[in-house]
Design a protein around this motif. Structure first.
Motif, short mmCIF file in Angstrom:
data_model
loop_
_atom_site.label_atom_id
_atom_site.label_comp_id
_atom_site.label_asym_id
_atom_site.label_seq_id
_atom_site.Cartn_x
_atom_site.Cartn_y
_atom_site.Cartn_z
N MET A 1 0.85 -1.18 0.00
CA MET A 1 0.00 0.00 0.00
C MET A 1 0.89 1.24 0.00
O MET A 1 1.97 1.23 0.58
CB MET A 1 -0.92 -0.02 1.23
CG MET A 1 -1.94 1.09 1.21
SD MET A 1 -3.01 1.12 2.65
CE MET A 1 -4.27 0.00 2.14
N GLN A 3 2.65 4.43 1.03
CA GLN A 3 3.00 4.92 2.37
C GLN A 3 2.31 6.26 2.67
O GLN A 3 1.91 6.51 3.80
CB GLN A 3 4.52 5.08 2.48
CG GLN A 3 5.27 3.78 2.33
CD GLN A 3 4.87 2.75 3.36
OE1 GLN A 3 4.65 3.08 4.52
NE2 GLN A 3 4.77 1.51 2.95
N VAL A 6 -1.27 5.63 3.72
CA VAL A 6 -1.35 5.13 5.09
C VAL A 6 -1.20 6.29 6.07
O VAL A 6 -1.93 6.38 7.07
CB VAL A 6 -0.28 4.05 5.34
CG1 VAL A 6 -0.25 3.65 6.81
CG2 VAL A 6 -0.53 2.84 4.47
N ASN A 7 -0.28 7.21 5.80
CA ASN A 7 -0.10 8.37 6.67
C ASN A 7 -1.36 9.24 6.70
O ASN A 7 -1.76 9.72 7.77
CB ASN A 7 1.10 9.20 6.22
CG ASN A 7 2.41 8.56 6.56
OD1 ASN A 7 2.45 7.62 7.36
ND2 ASN A 7 3.47 9.03 5.97
N LEU A 10 -3.98 7.46 8.83
CA LEU A 10 -3.68 7.56 10.26
C LEU A 10 -4.01 8.95 10.81
O LEU A 10 -4.61 9.07 11.88
CB LEU A 10 -2.20 7.26 10.51
CG LEU A 10 -1.80 5.79 10.49
CD1 LEU A 10 -0.28 5.67 10.59
CD2 LEU A 10 -2.46 5.03 11.61
N TYR A 48 1.36 8.15 13.25
CA TYR A 48 1.51 9.01 12.08
C TYR A 48 2.81 9.79 12.14
O TYR A 48 3.57 9.83 11.18
CB TYR A 48 0.31 9.97 11.97
CG TYR A 48 0.58 11.17 11.10
CD1 TYR A 48 0.58 11.05 9.71
CD2 TYR A 48 0.84 12.41 11.66
CE1 TYR A 48 0.83 12.15 8.91
CE2 TYR A 48 1.10 13.50 10.86
CZ TYR A 48 1.09 13.37 9.49
OH TYR A 48 1.36 14.46 8.70
N ARG A 51 5.88 7.48 11.64
CA ARG A 51 6.04 7.05 10.25
C ARG A 51 6.52 8.20 9.36
O ARG A 51 7.34 8.00 8.47
CB ARG A 51 4.73 6.51 9.71
CG ARG A 51 4.35 5.16 10.27
CD ARG A 51 2.98 4.73 9.78
NE ARG A 51 2.87 4.80 8.34
CZ ARG A 51 3.21 3.81 7.52
NH1 ARG A 51 3.66 2.69 8.01
NH2 ARG A 51 3.08 3.93 6.22
#
Length: 57
Positions: A1, A3, A6-7, A10, A48, A51
Motif C-alpha cells: 500500500m 505509504q 497510510v499516513n 492515520l 503518524y 512514520r
C-alpha cells in the motif's frame, strides 16, 4: 500500500477519534469515561508522526 496513503489515513482517523471524544465528553459531561477515545487518538497521531519522521517526508 502507498505509504503516503497510510499516513493520510492515520492522521484522519486520529482527528476523527479526537472529535468524537470531544463531542461525547461535552454531551455526557464525562471526560474520564471518554478518556480511552482521546488515548486512541493520541496513539494514532504518534504512529503518524513516527512514520512521517521515519520516511523523512
Amino acid at each position: 500500500m502507498n505509504q503516503r496513503l497510510v499516513n493520510i489515513i492515520l492522521l484522519s482517523l486520529s482527528c476523527v477519534v479526537m472529535v468524537i471524544g470531544a463531542h461525547r465528553s461535552m454531551e455526557e459531561d464525562d471526560f474520564i469515561g471518554n478518556y480511552w477515545l482521546f488515548m486512541i487518538g493520541l496513539v494514532l497521531y504518534m504512529l503518524y508522526y513516527y512514520r512521517k519522521k521515519k520516511n523523512g517526508a
